[in-house]
Design a protein around this motif. Structure first.
Motif, PDB file in Angstrom:
ATOM      1  N   ARG A 114       0.808  -1.226   0.000  1.00  0.00           N
ATOM      2  CA  ARG A 114       0.000   0.000   0.000  1.00  0.00           C
ATOM      3  C   ARG A 114       0.841   1.277   0.000  1.00  0.00           C
ATOM      4  N   SER A 119       1.017   4.721  -5.281  1.00  0.00           N
ATOM      5  CA  SER A 119      -0.113   4.399  -4.410  1.00  0.00           C
ATOM      6  C   SER A 119      -0.661   5.662  -3.750  1.00  0.00           C
ATOM      7  N   LEU A 121      -2.653   7.107  -0.347  1.00  0.00           N
ATOM      8  CA  LEU A 121      -2.915   6.789   1.046  1.00  0.00           C
ATOM      9  C   LEU A 121      -3.291   8.053   1.792  1.00  0.00           C
ATOM     10  N   PRO A 144      -8.049   2.419  -0.184  1.00  0.00           N
ATOM     11  CA  PRO A 144      -7.252   3.638  -0.377  1.00  0.00           C
ATOM     12  C   PRO A 144      -8.156   4.819  -0.748  1.00  0.00           C
TER      13      PRO A 144
END
Length: 151
Positions: A114, A119, A121, A144
């Motif tokens: 993650r 990615s 977040l 997410p």
């Protein structure tokens, strides 16, 4: 005369033995210090650090971020199955322009997928200093965040 020479040799031998024992007791004390006190000190430091990270995550402003770079970090202590990482992030606060900042923190192995570059977040940003942020593990238990709309 022989008795006094024997007594002198015995006294010297006892004195040498006591001096040698004193040196050994210092060595044992140093060994105990290294094997017990230092690890306990590091453990206490790590627990205090974990508490500070949790508090920062609780007090911070949740902010959507995109990971642009992940590299090994330099943490003093990392507890459990975690790795110290330096994440370079592109932050997208709700009421301001995007900006870049980085954080260095121990991140559990279970969250490695993650935090890969690209990615999205959620991090907790210090409301008093937008360049201080914390990886908020609590947000990893949900999907997410949706990337912000392009202007």
């Amino acid at each position: 005369m022989a008795d006094s020479d024997d007594a002198r040799r015995l006294a010297e031998s006892n004195l040498e033995f006591m001096v040698a024992q004193k040196g050994r007791s210092k060595a044992w004390g140093l060994l105990v210090l290294v094997l017990v006190v230092v690890p306990v000190g590091l453990l206490l430091f790590a627990v205090r650090d974990q508490h500070a990270v949790g508090q920062a995550a609780q007090d911070g402003v949740p902010t959507t971020a995109r990971v642009t770079r992940m590299a090994p970090g330099s943490c003093l202590v990392v507890i459990g199955k975690a790795r110290c990482l330096e994440l370079t992030l592109e932050l997208h606060p709700e009421s301001a322009e995007p900006y870049t900042a980085s954080l260095t923190q121990g991140i559990a192995l279970e969250w490695m997928s993650r935090v890969q570059p690209g990615s999205w977040l959620t991090v907790a940003v210090d409301p008093n200093d937008r360049h201080k942020m914390t990886f908020d593990e609590r947000t990893m238990f949900v999907a997410p965040p949706t990337p912000p709309a392009s202007p």
